[in-house]
Scaffold this active site. Structure first.
Site, PDB file in Angstrom:
ATOM      1  N   LYS A  36       0.822  -1.203   0.000  1.00  0.00           N
ATOM      2  CA  LYS A  36       0.000   0.000   0.000  1.00  0.00           C
ATOM      3  C   LYS A  36       0.863   1.263   0.000  1.00  0.00           C
ATOM      4  O   LYS A  36       0.608   2.214   0.719  1.00  0.00           O
ATOM      5  CB  LYS A  36      -0.935  -0.012   1.210  1.00  0.00           C
ATOM      6  CG  LYS A  36      -1.873  -1.208   1.210  1.00  0.00           C
ATOM      7  CD  LYS A  36      -2.865  -1.152   2.345  1.00  0.00           C
ATOM      8  CE  LYS A  36      -3.772  -2.354   2.389  1.00  0.00           C
ATOM      9  NZ  LYS A  36      -4.500  -2.634   1.183  1.00  0.00           N
ATOM     10  N   CYS A  37       1.880   1.260  -0.833  1.00  0.00           N
ATOM     11  CA  CYS A  37       2.873   2.338  -0.896  1.00  0.00           C
ATOM     12  C   CYS A  37       2.834   2.957  -2.292  1.00  0.00           C
ATOM     13  O   CYS A  37       2.509   2.281  -3.267  1.00  0.00           O
ATOM     14  CB  CYS A  37       4.256   1.731  -0.606  1.00  0.00           C
ATOM     15  SG  CYS A  37       5.646   2.856  -0.787  1.00  0.00           S
ATOM     16  N   GLY A  38       3.194   4.218  -2.384  1.00  0.00           N
ATOM     17  CA  GLY A  38       3.294   4.849  -3.694  1.00  0.00           C
ATOM     18  C   GLY A  38       4.325   4.187  -4.595  1.00  0.00           C
ATOM     19  O   GLY A  38       4.264   4.319  -5.814  1.00  0.00           O
ATOM     20  N   LEU A  39       5.259   3.455  -3.995  1.00  0.00           N
ATOM     21  CA  LEU A  39       6.292   2.765  -4.765  1.00  0.00           C
ATOM     22  C   LEU A  39       5.914   1.325  -5.103  1.00  0.00           C
ATOM     23  O   LEU A  39       6.680   0.627  -5.777  1.00  0.00           O
ATOM     24  CB  LEU A  39       7.621   2.783  -3.989  1.00  0.00           C
ATOM     25  CG  LEU A  39       8.183   4.171  -3.659  1.00  0.00           C
ATOM     26  CD1 LEU A  39       9.438   4.054  -2.799  1.00  0.00           C
ATOM     27  CD2 LEU A  39       8.461   4.960  -4.922  1.00  0.00           C
ATOM     28  N   THR A  40       4.746   0.878  -4.670  1.00  0.00           N
ATOM     29  CA  THR A  40       4.315  -0.504  -4.906  1.00  0.00           C
ATOM     30  C   THR A  40       4.366  -0.911  -6.379  1.00  0.00           C
ATOM     31  O   THR A  40       4.679  -2.071  -6.673  1.00  0.00           O
ATOM     32  CB  THR A  40       2.913  -0.738  -4.298  1.00  0.00           C
ATOM     33  OG1 THR A  40       2.999  -0.504  -2.883  1.00  0.00           O
ATOM     34  CG2 THR A  40       2.416  -2.150  -4.533  1.00  0.00           C
TER      35      THR A  40
END
Length: 183
Positions: A36-40
């Site tokens: 659930k990360c912007g980098l996922t």
């Protein structure tokens, strides 16, 4: 002299306790991951490079971590399902661990000791953004965020550490992998 990380005891995503010795002879990219990360979306690039180079002895190893804004809250089973169904992940995934602080997993103790600083993209503002948001690492060698990467040679020794905002397909990462595979 740097110790091999291959003897480190880990638990895979299915709960089996093992070591990384079964990956001996391969070049490894070890990554702390989160769903659930912007980098996922880096999962896609990780899977792409895994597929491109697995026949040459390259493997990505994913280690979920919930230490950064609780962006990996699921159980190991939920993480496995998410990664395989959403991103088509086929590379080995492991049980959720801590990468910083008192609970830092022994694998990350070894990785960080071998490579205390990460290479970042030129003119990267990622670290400054983390600091401005009050998310600076407690110690200079701490993992900064999700998707920090460690390149490990066939001998189990750390070659390089890459910052979270340096994508798996960044030319610097790709060239480092190619050089490691040539050895």
């Amino acid at each position: 002299m740097q110790d091999s990380i291959l003897t480190t005891v880990v638990k895979d995503i299915d709960g089996e306790v093992t070591t990384l010795e079964k990956f001996a002879g391969n070049v490894l990219l070890i990554v702390n991951v989160a769903s659930k990360c912007g980098l996922t979306p880096q999962y896609e690039q990780l899977e792409n490079i895994q597929k491109a180079w697995v026949d040459r002895g390259f493997m990505v190893l994913g280690f979920p971590c919930n230490q950064f804004l609780e962006q990996e809250p699921g159980s190991d089973e939920e993480i496995k399902t998410y990664c395989t169904t959403t991103w088509g992940v086929t590379f080995p995934m492991f049980s959720k661990i801590e990468v910083n602080g008192e609970g830092r997993h022994p694998l990350y103790q070894k990785l960080i000791a071998a490579a205390p600083t990460a290479v970042a993209p030129e003119e990267s503002g990622f670290y400054a953004r983390m600091v401005s948001k009050g998310r600076a690492p407690l110690y200079p060698d701490d993992i900064l965020w999700n998707f920090e990467k460690f390149l490990v040679g066939r001998d189990g020794k750390v070659i390089q550490r890459f910052s979270p905002d340096m994508t798996p397909e960044d030319p610097i990462v790709m060239e480092s992998i190619k050089l490691a595979l040539a050895k």
